[in-house]
Design a protein around this motif. Structure first.
Motif, PDB file in Angstrom:
ATOM      1  N   SER A 183      54.899 -42.169   2.382  1.00 53.02           N
ATOM      2  CA  SER A 183      54.291 -41.941   3.690  1.00 53.02           C
ATOM      3  C   SER A 183      53.767 -40.515   3.812  1.00 53.02           C
ATOM      4  O   SER A 183      52.746 -40.279   4.449  1.00 53.02           O
ATOM      5  CB  SER A 183      55.272 -42.256   4.816  1.00 53.02           C
ATOM      6  OG  SER A 183      56.390 -41.384   4.777  1.00 53.02           O
ATOM      7  N   VAL A 207      50.348 -40.321   2.207  1.00 53.25           N
ATOM      8  CA  VAL A 207      49.350 -40.976   3.053  1.00 53.25           C
ATOM      9  C   VAL A 207      48.950 -40.050   4.199  1.00 53.25           C
ATOM     10  O   VAL A 207      47.774 -39.858   4.496  1.00 53.25           O
ATOM     11  CB  VAL A 207      49.893 -42.316   3.600  1.00 53.25           C
ATOM     12  CG1 VAL A 207      48.997 -42.880   4.682  1.00 53.25           C
ATOM     13  CG2 VAL A 207      50.081 -43.311   2.473  1.00 53.25           C
ATOM     14  N   ARG A 242      47.977 -45.734   8.751  1.00 56.95           N
ATOM     15  CA  ARG A 242      48.075 -46.207   7.375  1.00 56.95           C
ATOM     16  C   ARG A 242      47.548 -47.634   7.219  1.00 56.95           C
ATOM     17  O   ARG A 242      47.780 -48.493   8.069  1.00 56.95           O
ATOM     18  CB  ARG A 242      49.545 -46.163   6.973  1.00 56.95           C
ATOM     19  CG  ARG A 242      49.824 -46.512   5.569  1.00 56.95           C
ATOM     20  CD  ARG A 242      51.306 -46.331   5.311  1.00 56.95           C
ATOM     21  NE  ARG A 242      51.586 -46.469   3.910  1.00 56.95           N
ATOM     22  CZ  ARG A 242      52.758 -46.277   3.373  1.00 56.95           C
ATOM     23  NH1 ARG A 242      53.789 -45.937   4.126  1.00 56.95           N
ATOM     24  NH2 ARG A 242      52.949 -46.421   2.090  1.00 56.95           N
ATOM     25  N   ALA A 268      51.852 -42.102   9.391  1.00 54.73           N
ATOM     26  CA  ALA A 268      52.020 -43.054   8.298  1.00 54.73           C
ATOM     27  C   ALA A 268      52.340 -44.446   8.833  1.00 54.73           C
ATOM     28  O   ALA A 268      52.558 -45.373   8.066  1.00 54.73           O
ATOM     29  CB  ALA A 268      53.119 -42.582   7.339  1.00 54.73           C
TER      30      ALA A 268
END
Length: 159
Positions: free
Chosen positions: A63, A66, A47, A21
């Protein structure tokens, strides 16, 4: 960890793919750190952040979502490939990797979760996260030395 990852790669088609992330802006530093540490070449799934952050908390929000999306995308876009998922107990990696394995049961050959300092490392958490998955499919570890030197047995279908 670098030594173990190198030991896991035997064929030209074997590849490492790091999913994090962390934002793409950190890629040069992360890649240099991994290279200096002796890690084999890898692909990175990092990310993408909005150009304009409204709040510093956006760096840390969602996070897990993601990372989950990036792992699922990597598996979905790589038909026929087998995966070893390595994460830590600091956030939701055990639960996420178990979900990915349930979605792609024939694609994940092993799951290794590092018992992160400050993470929830109790056996009950891991048993709950990996419920219904074979015990030989997943393991926890504290250092890279705790990981198997080779994955050959797992490639052959052994747990």
């Amino acid at each position: 960890m670098a030594e173990r990852y190198r030991g896991w790669l035997h064929k030209p088609e074997d590849r490492l793919h790091f999913v994090s992330a962390s934002p793409w802006q950190l890629y040069p530093g992360l890649a240099a750190l991994f290279a200096e540490g002796g890690f084999p070449p890898a692909r990175y799934g990092l990310r993408t952040l909005p150009e304009q952050l409204k709040d510093i908390n956006e760096l840390f929000s969602a996070s897990g979502d993601v990372k989950r999306a990036a792992v699922l995308e990597t598996v979905a876009k790589s038909p026929g490939r087998k995966f070893v998922l390595v994460g830590d107990s600091g956030e939701g990696d055990p639960e996420m990797y178990a979900d990915v394995t349930r979605q792609y049961p024939d694609r994940v050959v092993a799951i290794f979760i590092r018992e992160a300092e400050g993470g929830r490392n109790d056996e009950a958490r891991f048993l709950d996260a990996f419920e219904g998955l074979p015990r030989g499919l997943w393991a926890t570890f504290k250092t890279g030395d705790d990981l198997p030197a080779s994955l050959d047995d797992r490639r052959a279908g052994a747990p």
